[in-house]
Design an enzyme around this catalytic site. Structure first.
Site, short mmCIF file in Angstrom:
data_model
loop_
_atom_site.label_atom_id
_atom_site.label_comp_id
_atom_site.label_asym_id
_atom_site.label_seq_id
_atom_site.Cartn_x
_atom_site.Cartn_y
_atom_site.Cartn_z
CD GLU A 47 7.66 -14.63 -37.10
OE1 GLU A 47 8.18 -14.67 -36.13
OE2 GLU A 47 8.27 -13.79 -38.13
CB VAL A 48 0.29 -15.05 -41.51
CG1 VAL A 48 -0.77 -14.09 -42.16
CG2 VAL A 48 1.23 -15.70 -42.63
#
Length: 521
Positions: A310-311
């Site tokens: 989840e960057v």
């Protein structure tokens, strides 16, 4: 497999076999949870006298008195089997249960024999034996004549606790470890830090918790706390897998470590906010190398979870220095390449520390997109996304590329709904994807995740148990023997009552009652 005393051990493929054969003197328990691979029981039952009951090592056992893991387990299980006789007097009278390394069955009148290839297998056998003993209304203890052969289907059977979104007191973690042992889970995945808080008190970087924890004194895990958790887990055959997730999920890190996070820009000027870890600075990798050197000395396990999920790329995109670095490296405008570059560096850092990295599936997805893959022996991939069709496709792709994999996607039990949602967790089929037998061998297990947005010490235990136990049976037991949810229900209901008797405040499965439900509440 020999017994490991250093505390550093990998995920062994437990080809252990243990037997329990009871010849001791017609009510019985509903059954053992998780269900053994083979169990044969008889209506013939024998009384157990707590004052005459004792444990002893077999003369040919490779383990003898002085093996701390088993010595302590015998004391612990005596009080679990006979809760009315847990005084110091009876502790001192307890000897030890028969434990041998042979894979043959030995039977004699008046005794129960437990044989296992490892001390960890012996712990699971003790748990099984403890579930066979029952107490009648007038207080007498009995056990039925039973023969069991058992081993786990998967070698990794984990529970994730999130201690960043809400701090969990050490005692709540220890209580969870107790319940994990009762369900034969063997890995505690400690998602110890994240965006909201950094409760891990680092020796090398004390400002991380001093400035990043919810409170620098009360909401932290000291080095002593961590050692206590690791020791407590080890005595129950549970490994502690730490996760320090980056480059995303690191907002709390930036409070105590300047220049670690990427400055975000609004047009040509800094906005005053920060994004993921800054992947273009040499100082970032120097910091990470030092931090993970400490982590690897504190947590003895041979695996470290590096996250990688989840960057959000928007901050990187806004930063002119990051964009310049992208051009220099030939990444163009594809920020998944920058994420892949960062993770490859971090994986190499942990490999230099003789640790194998576990990463979330995002890392594979980014690398696969560029046909630039990390060596399969360096990482283990963790699937967390999607419905069955989605995670089955991911299982197929990851194993086809030769990587080992863990499945967590169907067991996010922080998601709650009205009714018996444990049935959904029970009917998961981890190997139900198209692939060769060699591919399916690369699925080494699975994990139940309890994320902490809405969970703290007030509701952790009832939300976790007995719902997590449904996944425990899926990861331990033979799938064909445990395919009927309705047949499983009475056993799980009985097991939930046993959890209550042992002080685990497990929530009810449906209408009904437990004999011991209000003791200790």
């Amino acid at each position: 497999m020999s017994v490991v005393t250093s505390g550093r051990y990998t995920f062994p493929n437990y080809n252990l076999v243990f037997f329990i054969f009871l010849q001791l003197g017609l009510h019985s328990v509903e059954g053992v949870w998780p269900l053994p691979q083979s169990i044969t029981s008889s209506p013939e039952r024998y009384p157990l006298n707590p004052q005459a009951f004792y444990f002893t090592y077999g003369s040919q056992s490779a383990a003898q008195e002085g093996c701390s893991v088993l010595d302590e387990a015998f004391k612990r299980y005596f009080s679990l089997i006979f809760p009315d006789y847990s005084s110091g007097r009876f502790y001192s009278e307890v000897k030890f249960l028969q434990w041998k390394n042979e894979n043959t069955l030995s039977v004699s009148a008046g005794q129960a024999y437990l044989k296992a290839e490892t001390v960890w297998g012996a712990l699971r056998g003790l748990e099984t034996f403890s579930q066979l003993v029952y107490q009648e209304d007038f207080g007498s203890y009995y056990v039925n004549k039973t023969e069991i052969e058992d081993f786990p289907r998967f070698q990794f059977r984990g529970i994730l606790l999130d201690t960043s979104r809400h701090y969990l007191p050490v005692q709540a973690i220890l209580k969870t470890l107790d319940a994990m042992a009762f369900s034969k889970f063997n890995v505690f995945h400690w998602h110890i830090v994240d965006d909201p808080s950094f409760p891990y008190q680092s020796r090398t970087f004390p400002d991380l918790s001093a400035k990043g924890a919810f409170h620098p004194m009360t909401h932290i895990y000291t080095q002593l706390d961590v050692r206590r958790v690791i020791s407590y887990a080890r005595m129950r055959g549970i490994r502690v897998l730490p996760e320090f997730d980056s480059p995303g999920h690191t907002q709390s890190w930036g409070k105590g470590q300047s220049d670690l996070l990427t400055p975000c820009y609004s047009g040509s000027t800094p906005s005053g906010t920060f994004g993921p870890v800054n992947p273009i600075l040499p100082s970032t990798y120097k910091f990470m190398a030092t931090l993970f050197k400490e982590v690897s000395s504190v947590f003895p396990d041979s695996y470290i979870h590096l996250g990688g999920d989840e960057v959000n790329f928007s901050c990187w995109k806004s930063n002119p220095d990051v964009r310049a670095f992208m051009l220099k490296m030939g990444f163009g405008a594809d920020f998944t390449k920058l994420e892949a570059y960062y993770m490859e560096n971090i994986v190499n850092l942990t490999a230099a520390l003789n640790r194998t990295s576990i990463v979330w599936q995002d890392v594979f997805d980014y690398h696969e997109r560029h046909n630039h893959m990390l060596a399969p022996d360096l990482i283990l991939l963790h699937i967390w996304k999607g419905v069955p069709a989605s995670y089955e496709a991911e299982l197929r792709a990851i194993t086809k590329a030769g990587y080992r994999v863990l499945l967590a996607a169907p067991w996010y039990i922080n998601h709650i709904s009205y009714g018996q949602d444990w049935r959904n967790y029970y009917t998961v089929q981890p190997l139900n994807f198209s692939g060769t037998e060699e591919q399916k061998k690369l699925v080494i297990g699975g994990e139940v995740c309890m994320w902490g947005e809405y969970v703290d010490a007030t509701n952790l235990t009832p939300r976790l148990w007995p719902r997590a136990s449904a996944a425990a049976e899926r990861l331990w037991s033979d799938e064909k023997q445990t395919s009927d949810v309705d047949k499983a229900f009475p056993r799980l209901k009985d097991f939930r009552c046993e959890l209550l008797r042992r002080g685990i405040q497990a929530e009810p499965l449906f209408v009904g009652h437990c004999k011991h439900e209000y003791q200790g509440v």
